[in-house]
Design an enzyme around this catalytic site. Structure first.
Site, PDB file in Angstrom:
ATOM      1  N   HIS A   1       1.354   4.930  -2.776  1.00 19.50           N
ATOM      2  CA  HIS A   1       1.635   6.355  -2.548  1.00 19.50           C
ATOM      3  C   HIS A   1       2.837   6.913  -3.308  1.00 19.50           C
ATOM      4  O   HIS A   1       2.819   8.078  -3.709  1.00 19.50           O
ATOM      5  CB  HIS A   1       1.919   6.596  -1.056  1.00 19.50           C
ATOM      6  CG  HIS A   1       0.698   6.572  -0.191  1.00 19.50           C
ATOM      7  ND1 HIS A   1      -0.207   7.616  -0.142  1.00 19.50           N
ATOM      8  CD2 HIS A   1       0.220   5.645   0.681  1.00 19.50           C
ATOM      9  CE1 HIS A   1      -1.170   7.336   0.709  1.00 19.50           C
ATOM     10  NE2 HIS A   1      -0.945   6.139   1.233  1.00 19.50           N
TER      11      HIS A   1
ATOM     12  N   GLU B   1      -5.773   9.359  -0.150  1.00 23.49           N
ATOM     13  CA  GLU B   1      -6.128   7.927  -0.105  1.00 23.49           C
ATOM     14  C   GLU B   1      -7.189   7.516  -1.127  1.00 23.49           C
ATOM     15  O   GLU B   1      -7.089   6.455  -1.732  1.00 23.49           O
ATOM     16  CB  GLU B   1      -6.601   7.522   1.294  1.00 23.49           C
ATOM     17  CG  GLU B   1      -5.540   7.599   2.379  1.00 23.49           C
ATOM     18  CD  GLU B   1      -4.391   6.592   2.229  1.00 23.49           C
ATOM     19  OE1 GLU B   1      -4.431   5.734   1.323  1.00 23.49           O
ATOM     20  OE2 GLU B   1      -3.436   6.692   3.023  1.00 23.49           O
TER      21      GLU B   1
ATOM     22  N   SER C   1      -3.936   0.620  -4.560  1.00 26.36           N
ATOM     23  CA  SER C   1      -3.382  -0.617  -4.021  1.00 26.36           C
ATOM     24  C   SER C   1      -4.468  -1.661  -3.779  1.00 26.36           C
ATOM     25  O   SER C   1      -4.190  -2.733  -3.244  1.00 26.36           O
ATOM     26  CB  SER C   1      -2.604  -0.335  -2.725  1.00 26.36           C
ATOM     27  OG  SER C   1      -3.456   0.205  -1.735  1.00 26.36           O
TER      28      SER C   1
ATOM     29  N   HIS D   1       0.834  -1.213   0.000  1.00 25.86           N
ATOM     30  CA  HIS D   1       0.000   0.000   0.000  1.00 25.86           C
ATOM     31  C   HIS D   1       0.865   1.258   0.000  1.00 25.86           C
ATOM     32  O   HIS D   1       0.681   2.154  -0.818  1.00 25.86           O
ATOM     33  CB  HIS D   1      -0.943   0.029   1.209  1.00 25.86           C
ATOM     34  CG  HIS D   1      -1.581   1.363   1.376  1.00 25.86           C
ATOM     35  ND1 HIS D   1      -2.623   1.805   0.600  1.00 25.86           N
ATOM     36  CD2 HIS D   1      -1.257   2.406   2.192  1.00 25.86           C
ATOM     37  CE1 HIS D   1      -2.929   3.043   0.936  1.00 25.86           C
ATOM     38  NE2 HIS D   1      -2.118   3.442   1.894  1.00 25.86           N
TER      39      HIS D   1
END
Ligand code: PHE
Ligand code: FE
Length: 274
Positions: free
Chosen positions: A130, A171, A190, A125
């Site tokens: 990111h 997010e 993700s 993730h």
């Protein structure tokens, strides 16, 4: 800056070595599985800046990347580096690191039974989700500004409001492009299921980015999202969040929270092609 020195000392207590040489072949195998699944799904769904970043940083299926090697590439590009952490870090540590253009990246990888959903971030993730966008100069500045804003929100007791902005942009953000709606939020990028659901399902609402609306909107951490907010560009996001939030926070103390699935009177969700 006495406080800052104390915080800096706390920060160093939370940073660890990645321990790249210690990953087992099976752990690299989990990375490969997750990577290959997402790599098939994301072209045409993820925004161009993200896909370009994956490429530029040579993030690939081979295995869990070495943070140092990756940081050297990224630092040469936008000045960001990764620092390894064992898991979630305290809010002030997190914000401090972002304000210094250091991205806290979890070093462990999920177990085979957790391929589909995790409530806590792991290296897939944090890194796959990111890091690629940190090669976009405007997004890179936005995330640093968010870190500074986080330290301020802590002082003002407004963190729950500001955290919603992170949730609905960093997010779970969507972006409108000439080719159509695209993903830029790491929580989506993700996730196998959400990267299709967020664009293709008729169930969630998609609303135009609105800073104060976002800061009033609760979110769920245990399921697919009920609402997504759509930006027009990273410039729009950066400019809309540039002003001092102090007055916003004061104003928001008199505003009721909004449930994730709720539409306010007059709000119309964006239409997606059937
Ligand atoms: N402008 C915000 C403030 O004064 C800081 C911020 C920037 C917050 C970017 C989030 C994102 O608090
Ligand atoms: Fe995340």
């Amino acid at each position: 800056m006495v406080e800052d020195a104390a915080l800096a000392a706390t920060v160093s207590e939370h940073i660890i070595e990645q321990g790249w040489a210690g990953y087992q072949p099976a752990q690299h195998g989990i990375w490969r599985q997750l990577f290959e699944r997402q790599a098939k799904l994301l072209p045409g769904r993820a925004c161009e800046a993200y896909l370009r970043g994956l490429d530029k940083l040579a993030i690939a299926a081979d295995g869990i990347p070495d943070f140092e090697r990756l940081s050297d590439l990224l630092e040469a590009d936008t000045g960001w580096r990764l620092v390894a952490v064992p898991g979630l870090v305290p809010d002030d540590v997190f914000f401090y690191l972002l304000a210094k253009r250091r991205f806290p990246t979890t070093n462990w990888i999920r177990k085979p039974a957790q391929l589909d959903y995790l409530q806590e971030p792991d290296v897939f993730h944090d890194l796959f989700g990111h890091v690629p966008l940190l090669t976009d100069p405007v997004f890179a500045d936005y995330l640093q500004a968010y870190g500074r804003g986080g330290l301020k929100a802590l002082r003002l007791g407004a963190l729950p409001k500001l955290a919603r902005l992170y949730w609905y942009t960093v997010e779970f953000g969507l972006i409108e492009t000439p080719e159509g709606l695209r993903i830029y939020g790491a929580g989506i990028l993700s996730s196998f299921e959400e990267s299709r659901y967020c664009l293709e399902s008729r169930k969630p609402n998609r609303l135009p980015f609105d800073l104060l609306r976002i800061m009033r909107t609760r979110y769920r951490i245990d399921d697919l999202q009920d609402v997504y907010f759509v930006i027009e560009s990273f410039e729009q996001l950066f400019e809309a969040t540039r002003p001092d939030f102090t007055a916003h926070y004061r104003h928001l103390t008199h505003q009721a929270d909004i449930h994730p699935g709720e539409l306010l009177p007059g709000e119309v969700a964006l239409d997606i092609a059937a």
